[in-house]
Design an enzyme around this catalytic site. Structure first.
Site, PDB file in Angstrom:
ATOM      1  CD  GLU A   1       2.656   5.845   5.061  1.00  0.00           C
ATOM      2  OE1 GLU A   1       2.054   6.171   6.136  1.00  0.00           O
ATOM      3  OE2 GLU A   1       2.993   4.505   4.867  1.00  0.00           O
TER       4      GLU A   1
ATOM      5  CG  ASP B   1       1.366  -0.056   5.095  1.00  0.00           C
ATOM      6  OD1 ASP B   1       1.649   0.218   3.733  1.00  0.00           O
ATOM      7  OD2 ASP B   1       0.189  -0.116   5.707  1.00  0.00           O
TER       8      ASP B   1
ATOM      9  CG  ASP C   1      -1.732   1.234   1.262  1.00  0.00           C
ATOM     10  OD1 ASP C   1      -2.365   1.518   0.524  1.00  0.00           O
ATOM     11  OD2 ASP C   1      -1.703   1.977   2.311  1.00  0.00           O
TER      12      ASP C   1
ATOM     13  CE1 TYR D   1      -3.794   0.621  10.482  1.00  0.00           C
ATOM     14  CE2 TYR D   1      -5.453  -1.051  10.071  1.00  0.00           C
ATOM     15  CZ  TYR D   1      -4.169  -0.445  10.824  1.00  0.00           C
ATOM     16  OH  TYR D   1      -3.656  -1.056  11.993  1.00  0.00           O
TER      17      TYR D   1
END
Ligand code: NAG
Length: 583
Positions: A546, A193, A190, A341
């Site tokens: 991220e 992660d 994704d 999430y």
């Protein structure tokens, strides 16, 4: 009593292996002690050391690293790898290892130690020339496409093909499977992660494919077309596997809590990776419709490239669409593992989006009527993996040319452009949310280019799209795309690229490493700045650093759109004026 024995300190240019000789003196009985050192000429995040003695030794001990493999008594070759907490060393440091052991023969052993640097992957990325005959641009959009495609390649899960271009990635998660053993390998991890979340993965696939269908010339002229077909085929193959039975669809592999509770690369993962599915009774219309949309878009993109594959995609899209329409649930209400999430807010947008992609793939007008039933008027909040209303209204206008849909798009753009509802950073980024601000601006930039393509306010919309994309590429004084442009981020919050090469261990020490990620995650768009253009290249700050499949999707397609415009000589030559009106 213990006379200490030193040996040579060897200086070497890391990247190649470095060998240090040592000599040993017997100190007492048949015991010996020695050490060797390497003078480091570059930063290290992981290493292996191969020791070679000229006669057999036993009970060899050292305290700095871990032995690799088993060493039979009286072996002459010993291998060690850094401990997880001791892999990071700075340029200029002497890395020294002290050891003790027992001789097997009467002879005093001597030998050498070789350091293998597990930091540098030697990845080379070819230069992409500016497209011949195109308008000159401030940033090389073809190079951005090349690198963004490489980012998706670095996200690959499963068995990697022979033509894998990411030297620091290898096969991973080969045991991913469904409840009755269905093969669920493949797809994309994704973000930073190692979970496979199909909802954003499918949306990213749809949006990337949308850009390819619209602006194929951008990929073709920059030499990226075949890479792009391979890129989108990867998640499409996986999404088709996930439709394991007519009335079920796997929608996630891996547990977010377990995964986020560890920090390691996909290749090093151990432990169970549960798979989660929707069925008619435990439904998820949203994820089903988005998956159908991705495959329907794929069937259009592959029509001339690979007709058999295109038909297969369409058949699967129809089957998943039909199944998804039997349920009204939001998938994250039935699949609890996804809720923390990628919680889905509403299925209305996917009802329209899925139907419109089915129309585009089949030409069957009943899908348009279906989409119109779910029309949500007015300005959209944005365009994202969860909120597709802006995309729905865009496609509704494209296929019907009705003014009501055009008004929705104008309302969305008015809300987003300077003078509208959104705050702007001082350097002109539309600032929707602190978590991944660049992705929202890039996604709306895609809507702007699509609208311009349909003749809606083309000049200001194109200028605005340029201002947002060029902000990310360097206009704010730095690049926000890893491995691209001036002063790019070097510490993305991304497990795989933060880990040294195997067999070095990787855990939280790699996350805490103050230095750059050992591997350059080419093409990844990071979350981006705060509301005052403030930014720190800090791996631990995931709101700004991220990276994710969904971050790059709208961004990459918009860059393809800008490159297309430059090829057609329709790119605005000036765009900064669009920023002067912001409040
Ligand atoms: C979803 O959106 C529609 C249309 O905007 C609205 O009518 C409906 O109440 C929403 N559903 C939920 C569960 O929020």
């Amino acid at each position: 009593m213990l006379a200490f024995l030193l040996l040579l300190v060897t200086t070497g240019c890391l990247g190649g292996d470095v060998t240090s000789k040592f000599a040993i003196k017997q100190h007492w009985d048949n015991n010996f002690e020695g050490s060797f050192c390497f003078h480091l000429t570059s930063n290290l995040v992981g290493y292996e050391i191969f020791i070679s003695f000229d006669s057999g030794v036993k009970e060899l001990q050292q305290w700095e690293a871990e032995w690799v493999g088993s060493h039979p008594p009286c072996a002459t070759k010993y291998t060690m790898v850094n401990k997880e907490s001791k892999g990071v060393h700075s340029k200029g440091e002497d890395l020294c290892i002290r050891f003790m052991g027992k001789m097997c023969t009467g002879a005093t052993p001597s030998g050498s130690a070789t350091l293998k640097d597990l930091t540098d992957d030697h990845q080379k990325v070819p230069d992409i020339p500016h497209v011949n005959g195109a308008q000159s641009t401030k940033y090389n959009y073809g190079e951005v496409l090349e690198k963004s495609i490489l980012f998706y390649e670095a996200q690959r899960s499963g068995k990697l093909p022979k033509n894998n271009r990411i030297p620091w990635r290898a096969d991973s998660a080969l045991g991913d499977k469904g409840d009755t053993g269905e093969d669920l390998t493949g797809g994309w991890y994704d973000a930073g992660d190692n979970v496979k979340f199909n909802f954003p993965m499918a949306w990213s696939t749809t949006v990337l494919t949308w850009g390819l269908i619209k602006w194929k010339d951008a990929y073709e002229k920059s030499g990226q077309l075949d890479y792009m077909y391979d890129s989108i085929r990867w998640p499409m193959d996986y999404l088709m596997k996930c439709h394991s039975k007519p009335n079920e669809l796997y929608v996630q592999v891996g547990d977010g809590g377990t995964d986020h509770g560890s920090w390691t690369s996909p290749e090093r993962m151990t432990g169970n990776r549960p798979a989660f599915k929707i069925t008619t009774s435990q439904g998820g219309a949203d994820v089903g419709l988005e998956t159908a949309a991705a495959l329907a878009a794929g069937s259009i993109a592959f029509k001339t490239k690979d007709a058999a594959y295109s038909r297969k995609l369409l058949a699967q899209a129809k089957s998943i669409y039909g199944f998804a329409r039997k349920t009204k649930d939001r998938y994250s209400d039935t699949v609890n593992a996804a809720a923390a999430y990628y919680k889905s807010n509403n299925i209305t947008d996917e009802l329209g989006w899925g139907a419109l992609w089915m129309y585009k793939a089949t030409g069957d007008k009943s899908y348009i009527a279906e989409a119109e039933k779910h029309h949500e008027p007015g300005a959209a909040w944005g365009f994202s993996w969860d909120e597709k209303t802006a995309g729905v209204n865009m496609l509704l206008y494209e296929v019907t040319k009705k003014d009501i849909y055009k008004q929705d798009i104008i309302a969305t753009m008015k809300s987003w452009m300077p003078g509208g509802d959104l705050p702007y950073t001082p350097k002109c980024l539309a600032f929707r949310l602190v978590w991944g601000a660049l992705r929202y601006a890039s996604n709306t930039a895609l809507i702007a280019l699509m609208a311009a393509d349909q003749g809606i306010n083309p000049v200001p919309y194109r200028k605005w799209a340029m201002s947002q994309i060029n902000y990310a590429l360097g206009d704010a004084g730095r690049s926000y795309v890893v491995g691209f442009g001036k002063n790019p981020p070097q510490r993305p919050h991304h497990r795989a690229s933060s880990c040294p090469l195997l067999p070095a261990p990787c855990s939280w020490g790699a996350q805490q490493n103050p230095g750059p990620n050992p591997h350059t995650l080419y093409g990844a768009l990071v979350g981006g700045p705060g509301s005052s253009d403030n930014y720190a290249d800090d791996r631990k700050d995931y709101t700004k650093n991220e990276v994710a499949c969904d971050y790059n999707a709208g961004f990459q397609s918009t860059v393809a759109g800008l490159l297309h415009l430059s090829i057609k000589h329709q790119l605005p030559t000036e765009y900064k004026s669009i920023c002067s009106n912001r409040g």
